[in-house]
Write a protein that holds these residues in place. Structure first.
Motif, mmCIF file in Angstrom:
data_model
loop_
_atom_site.group_PDB
_atom_site.id
_atom_site.type_symbol
_atom_site.label_atom_id
_atom_site.label_comp_id
_atom_site.label_asym_id
_atom_site.label_seq_id
_atom_site.Cartn_x
_atom_site.Cartn_y
_atom_site.Cartn_z
ATOM 1 N N GLN A 613 11.868 -14.752 -12.421
ATOM 2 C CA GLN A 613 11.120 -15.383 -13.500
ATOM 3 C C GLN A 613 11.061 -14.413 -14.672
ATOM 4 O OE1 GLN A 613 7.313 -16.874 -12.275
ATOM 5 N NE2 GLN A 613 6.537 -17.039 -14.362
ATOM 6 N N SER A 615 9.154 -12.981 -17.630
ATOM 7 C CA SER A 615 7.740 -12.952 -18.036
ATOM 8 C C SER A 615 7.619 -13.242 -19.528
ATOM 9 C CB SER A 615 7.135 -11.588 -17.718
ATOM 10 O OG SER A 615 7.759 -10.578 -18.483
ATOM 11 N N THR A 642 5.350 -11.623 -9.315
ATOM 12 C CA THR A 642 4.244 -12.409 -9.833
ATOM 13 C C THR A 642 3.166 -12.523 -8.761
ATOM 14 O OG1 THR A 642 5.255 -14.463 -9.073
ATOM 15 C CG2 THR A 642 5.825 -13.716 -11.286
ATOM 16 N N GLU A 643 2.068 -13.197 -9.116
ATOM 17 C CA GLU A 643 0.959 -13.350 -8.169
ATOM 18 C C GLU A 643 1.358 -14.144 -6.937
ATOM 19 O OE1 GLU A 643 -2.199 -15.118 -10.299
ATOM 20 O OE2 GLU A 643 -2.602 -13.368 -11.578
ATOM 21 N N SER A 648 10.017 -11.135 -10.783
ATOM 22 C CA SER A 648 9.844 -11.346 -12.209
ATOM 23 C C SER A 648 10.409 -10.156 -12.969
ATOM 24 C CB SER A 648 8.365 -11.538 -12.545
ATOM 25 O OG SER A 648 8.177 -11.664 -13.933
#
Length: 740
Positions: A613, A615, A642-643, A648
């Motif tokens: 991903q 950011s 990421t969470e 990411s």
């Protein structure tokens, strides 16, 4: 590991048999092409029969029988029920091709492998796509994208690109890099380093003359025959390569003001040309531009007469003529009969424009030296007469009576079930229609449409006062204007309209050619009469390559440029397949496969693919540059999470290190030569280099590909003394690239 890819040939490897291959991508099964030969040999389809029920989608690449001929039979008999994808021309012209084959065989045999209804039913499942259209599959194929691209060879011909998780599987058979009168060349060269490339070795051993030389030899051979008062027969396909031949003849006849008659004879000739007139956007750039500027349709044929019946040709006055007739194999169709009629005349010419399929009459005649005589079977359908007709009618009447009896029994059963079991119980006046046949011998004479019925042993039930006929109350609703009707009962659904249109045939008005429709609707009892005869072959036999396929030298060059990670070779003689395999192992990539029939090979990519991903913090500082249809940028980032645990890309926590400038793009020296000439610089090719002005020279060094499957690095070297001219040309060169 990357996307899982397996390839399993079902037909058409190490030989020139029809093409049919199973390609599995992460468990989703594609049937790529579904071909059959002109013999319609069911034994070729046994491997397909074993996997037909597991097919998830069918991709068709070309409109001839070698690529789609088995589709109606597979749908009807083998349990194939998957959705089918093709371009619009492949769909329309493929439909007409199958019509022509069926009608040709029905005239000379009791052909029962499939019917016109089976053809219509099979082609109803086709989803039509345009070139470069990305079609996203759903359900089991979620995440897979298919897209057709220009193949050349035939109108609407397709190179299929199948993409999953960023990895491309390319299926490219029977492609042509040459631009022709009615077709652009293939775009296969625009694909670089796909994960898997599936291609054919059909032409690997053949090299072709220039198009201009070939066309001139073709026209010279025809004109020599016509001027010697001979006839010319060109056995052709229904709606494929024949289009190029028609354009060659039409344009030359217009230029030279020739008057020799040209006839195009198939069961669907006028429908074929009508459809082709509407496919100009699928043709070459020159045809499309000509139509835009002058509204001149290249297929408004002024010198070609379209025929759909051999009797029309027989009415033509004697004299030299050209006939393009299906089928190219000479196994059936009008070309077979015309060859038999014309072969014994030394003045005539039979001009083959494609290699005959294996074990066909055309292949026999293309032998070197050709045979002096051949045995052929002449068949024709004749009406039944006399005792045969009487026996046929008697059998048909018996069948009709049986069907009527079955229908009445079914109707009564439905009536009983719909009105309850107690309505007829114990009612002596309700007669079982199934017993009327048995009682007919003892029944009284008939009058009008009724028959007296003899009932023996009538005993009225104790519960009834008098015999009663069954009475059913009409449940229809009525209002002040009469019976209430449901409008939906009278609406003809669109699919019913489409089905009706397809059943009556193929041209733009929803009708078959008049003669073809007459053949379909002709229900007169008939039989096929056959006799064998020996034909003395005294006419001139010539083969010229108008197949519209890239030759061996071009195939090798294209494969080197594409540089796939893994290469699968199919469809071609054993000699051609082994030759191309050895070449590709040395010059294209180390992973080259040539599987046997039903041999499953795993060509899964060795690369690992990860989804990351980008950011928002990273993207806010990225500057994109336009590159054609795309935007590109250089990104320095570090990998984080990421969470939700997804990888990411995050901005660097330390200053980004400097990097060398990267030039993105590809330059062709011929294009750059034109660019410099437009800037007023004198430029020419000399000794493989581009000489610019008086002192500066440009040359490409390095191979387009290197052994090991990696794309070789090509460098452009600029040589010359430092001068104003040198810096100006270097600046022009930099402008051809994007600098990052």
């Amino acid at each position: 590991m990357g996307t899982s890819v397996q390839v399993k040939p079902l037909c058409g490897v190490y030989n020139e048999n029809p093409l049919s291959y199973l390609v599995s991508i992460d468990g989703f099964n594609f049937l790529v092409d579904c071909g059959w030969n002109d013999h319609f040999d069911p034994s070729l389809l046994r491997p397909l029969a074993r996997v037909a029920s597991s097919i998830d989608a069918v991709l068709l690449s070309h409109s001839d029988t070698l690529h789609l001929g088995a589709l109606p039979y597979a749908m009807k008999q083998l349990g194939l029920s998957a959705p089918v994808y093709s371009t619009e021309p492949v769909y329309r012209l493929g439909l007409l091709t199958m019509y022509d084959h069926y009608l040709s065989r029905k005239q000379v045999s009791d052909f029962e492998l499939f019917t016109l209804d089976d053809i219509d039913s099979a082609f109803q499942n086709v989803t039509r796509l345009t070139y470069s259209q990305n079609y996203h599959l759903s359900g089991k194929g979620e995440g897979i994208v298919i897209a057709p691209h220009v193949a050349g060879h035939l109108l609407g011909g397709t190179v299929w690109k199948i993409t999953k998780d960023g990895e491309d599987v390319i299926y490219a058979v029977d492609f042509n890099h040459r631009k022709e009168r009615h077709l652009n060349g293939t775009v296969l060269e625009s694909f670089v380093r796909p994960a898997v490339l599936i291609t054919d070795a059909y032409n690997a051993l053949n090299n072709q003359p220039s198009r201009r030389q070939r066309d001139q030899e073709f026209l010279d051979a025809i004109l020599r025959t016509l001027r010697a008062d001979g006839n010319v027969l060109l056995p052709v396909d229904t709606a494929g390569r024949v289009l190029e031949l028609l354009l060659i003849l039409e344009q030359y006849w217009v230029q030279q003001h020739l008057t020799y008659p040209i006839f195009f004879l198939t069961y669907v000739a006028s429908s074929t040309v009508d459809y082709v007139k509407s496919f100009l956007e699928w043709m070459s750039d020159s045809i499309a531009k000509s139509f835009e500027h002058t509204r001149d349709n290249a297929f408004l044929l002024k010198h070609v007469t379209l025929l759909i019946n051999e009797s029309e040709l027989e009415k033509v006055p004697d004299g030299p003529k050209i006939v393009l007739a299906s089928m190219a194999s000479l196994e059936a169709g009008f070309s077979h009969d015309i060859f038999v009629a014309w072969a014994a005349d030394v003045k005539n010419l039979v001009l083959f424009t494609e290699r005959g399929q294996f074990a066909t009459l055309a292949r026999m005649l293309q032998a070197d030296p050709p045979p002096k005589a051949v045995k052929v079977t002449m068949s024709k359908r004749v009406p039944l007469v006399g005792e045969e007709l009487a026996a046929y009618e008697e059998e048909q009447n018996r069948i009709k009576k049986e069907e009527a009896l079955k229908a009445s029994l079914i109707k009564e059963d439905e009536s009983k079930s719909s009105h309850g079991p107690d309505l007829t119980m114990g009612d002596p006046m309700v007669v079982d229609t199934s017993s009327t046949h048995a009682l007919s011998d003892v029944a009284g004479p008939t009058s009008g449409g009724y028959r007296d019925i003899l009932l023996d042993g009538f005993v009225p039930p104790s519960s009834s006062v008098a015999p009663m006929f069954p009475f059913y109350e009409n449940s229809s609703e009525w209002d002040d204007f009469g019976e209430v009707i449901n409008p939906d009962d009278y609406i003809i659904k669109e699919e019913d309209l489409d089905r009706t249109a397809m059943q009556v045939g193929g041209d733009l008005n929803g009708k078959l050619d008049e003669g073809s429709a007459g053949l379909i609707l002709d229900t007169k009892p008939s039989k096929v009469v056959s006799n064998e005869l020996t034909v003395q072959v005294k006419c001139l036999l010539v083969y010229m390559d108008f197949e519209g396929r890239s030759d061996g030298r071009s195939i090798k060059s294209i494969l080197a440029h594409v540089a796939p990670l893994k290469l699968v070779l199919v469809h071609g003689s054993a000699e051609a397949t082994e030759h191309l395999k050895e070449h590709c192992l040395k010059h294209v990539c180390p992973h080259v496969y040539a599987p046997q029939i039903e041999e499953m090979i795993d060509v899964t990519s060795d690369l690992c693919a990860y989804k990351v991903q980008l950011s928002e913090k990273l993207m806010s500082n990225v500057l994109f540059k336009k590159l054609g249809d795309y935007e590109i940028a250089w990104v320095d980032a570090e990998v984080g999470k990421t969470e939700n645990g997804m990888l990411s890309l995050l901005p660097l926590s330390t200053p980004a290190p400097p990097h060398k400038s990267v030039f993105v793009g590809d330059i062709k020296m011929a294009d750059f030569k034109q660019f410099l000439a437009s800037k007023g610089i004198q430029v020419e090719f000399a000794g493989g280099a581009l000489r610019c002005g008086e002192y500066v020279t440009l040359r490409k060094v390095g191979d387009a590909s290197q052994k090991g499957g990696g794309a070789g690095i090509q460098q452009i070297v600029i040589e010359g003394p430092l001068s104003e001219e040198y810096y100006k040309i270097r600046e022009y060169l930099y402008q051809q690239f994007y600098s990052l």
